[in-house]
Design an enzyme around this catalytic site. Sequence first.
Site, short mmCIF file in Angstrom:
data_model
loop_
_atom_site.label_atom_id
_atom_site.label_comp_id
_atom_site.label_asym_id
_atom_site.label_seq_id
_atom_site.Cartn_x
_atom_site.Cartn_y
_atom_site.Cartn_z
N ARG A 18 30.50 46.67 64.81
CA ARG A 18 30.65 47.29 63.48
C ARG A 18 32.06 47.85 63.32
O ARG A 18 32.57 48.00 62.21
CB ARG A 18 29.61 48.40 63.27
CG ARG A 18 29.83 49.18 61.98
CD ARG A 18 28.63 49.95 61.45
NE ARG A 18 27.67 50.36 62.44
CZ ARG A 18 27.79 51.45 63.21
NH1 ARG A 18 28.82 52.24 63.09
NH2 ARG A 18 26.86 51.72 64.09
N TYR A 62 37.45 45.29 37.40
CA TYR A 62 36.26 44.52 37.74
C TYR A 62 35.03 45.42 37.50
O TYR A 62 35.06 46.60 37.85
CB TYR A 62 36.37 44.09 39.20
CG TYR A 62 35.14 43.44 39.75
CD1 TYR A 62 34.79 42.15 39.37
CD2 TYR A 62 34.33 44.10 40.66
CE1 TYR A 62 33.66 41.55 39.89
CE2 TYR A 62 33.20 43.51 41.18
CZ TYR A 62 32.86 42.23 40.78
OH TYR A 62 31.74 41.64 41.29
N ASP A 69 44.26 46.07 43.80
CA ASP A 69 43.29 45.00 44.01
C ASP A 69 44.02 43.69 43.71
O ASP A 69 44.34 43.39 42.56
CB ASP A 69 42.09 45.20 43.08
CG ASP A 69 41.02 44.12 43.27
OD1 ASP A 69 41.36 42.98 43.66
OD2 ASP A 69 39.83 44.41 42.99
C1 LIG Z 1 34.68 40.06 42.80
C2 LIG Z 1 35.65 41.14 42.70
C3 LIG Z 1 35.48 42.35 43.40
C4 LIG Z 1 34.24 42.66 44.23
O1 LIG Z 1 34.18 41.85 45.36
P1 LIG Z 1 32.80 41.36 46.03
O2 LIG Z 1 33.26 40.51 47.16
O3 LIG Z 1 32.02 40.64 44.99
O4 LIG Z 1 32.10 42.60 46.49
C5 LIG Z 1 36.49 43.30 43.31
N1 LIG Z 1 37.58 43.10 42.53
C6 LIG Z 1 37.76 41.96 41.84
C7 LIG Z 1 38.99 41.80 41.01
C8 LIG Z 1 36.81 40.95 41.89
O5 LIG Z 1 37.00 39.82 41.18
#
Ligand SMILES: *Cc1c(COP(=O)(O)O)cnc(C)c1O
Length: 431
Positions: A61, A114, A186
Amino acid sequence: MSEQSNNTGFATNAIHFAYDAQQEQGALNPPLHLSSTYTFESAEHGADLFAGNAQGHFYSRISNPTLDILEKRIACLEGAQSGLSFASGMGAISATMWTLLQSGDEVLADITLYGCTYAFMQHGLSKFGVSVKFVDMTDTDALASAITPRTKLVYFETPANPNMRIVDIQTVCSLARDAGAISIVDNTYATPYLTQPIALGADLVIHSATKYLGGHGDLVAGLLVGSTDLVNQVRVEGLKDMTGACMSPFTAMLIMRGLKTLELRMQRHSQSAQTVAQYLTDHSAVKHVYYPGLVEHPQHELAKKQMRLFGGMIAFELNGGLESGKALMNELKMIQRAVSLGDAESLIQHPASMTHAAYTPEQRAAHGISDTLVRFSVGLESVADILNDFDQAFSACHEPSTGSLMAKDKAVIRNQTLDQLRSVRHLTDCV
Ligand SMILES: *Cc1c(COP(=O)(O)O)cnc(C)c1O
């Protein structure tokens, strides 16, 4: 290739970095370490590992040798010191935030996020006494006046999901730094091949590896990169004790397989997206196209500055109303109706009739989702087939049986031959 080299190219690092086959009996691909626990040489060794006085794995983990290679590789591709893997993008986001925040802190986030990130901040963090302010980060004056001494984190996506707004990474991260806040980008839409936020001043970069990094729609995963200090803190608090959202070694293997073609795929996604964006712009059924590679995009110059190519995601608005979006969805044949993005398959989704159908039109408007907004993840199929599918679907939408969709001139569409479309300027000309 087991040592970091600044002299090797992106694709080379994506294929080789942090793995030496000779250390693994010549196996070309890293072995899968399917071990939950790791034996100690002695009681003293166990004590040293737990006290952090010795390097090594003790429970999967927290760390695992297969994940270790992926973590080093993504850190290298992003130009960061360290990396960390998670069971999902949301796992990465929640573990990071819970590690860095405490009750009374404030988060500044961009207005376009998102959906689940927005929900986590709006409904999740507030339960724990963290307040979140949403500001338009394309307006740096608004951001500068929103930052307060309580601001702990500054969080944004660029390009933002789903409307393709571009946030100026360098400007926003330096404002955050001056205010003593940690900046998190992100980078899911861009990937490190297009944009490396760390070099532009970001403290941490988060990925949904489910999307382009995996690239084949067969896994759910998340990644984080940044300074060794911050990443270690997230590892031993957010990941180990708070979420436990660790990645499986099998998933790490699939992501490493995806990374080997990331450069090639992003080039093709970007090239096809430019063609499709141009096609949609010229189409009378389409009211507006949001793609940073178009000179009409209000932040095209900024996108050129911070992106190597413009990526594979397009948003567009149709003429007509909600029914026009529904009709287009239902007439497409090769293009698949699905959420997610970054796969080989072209994926399309119409929030107003699909993911956000339960919202009232007023709620959708408040989230910046118009009734005719469509999100398109341009796949790796032959681009002519993508255009052909749109062509046949737009034409079919003309039939009275599918409603009074788009008031457009059929002859105009017919005259838009695929040859003309193929001759549109390609991405390499504009970067
Ligand atoms: C899909 C997405 C997420 C979340 O990711 P998961 O792998 O689905 O948990 C976060 N930020 C963006 C921009 C995304 O497209």
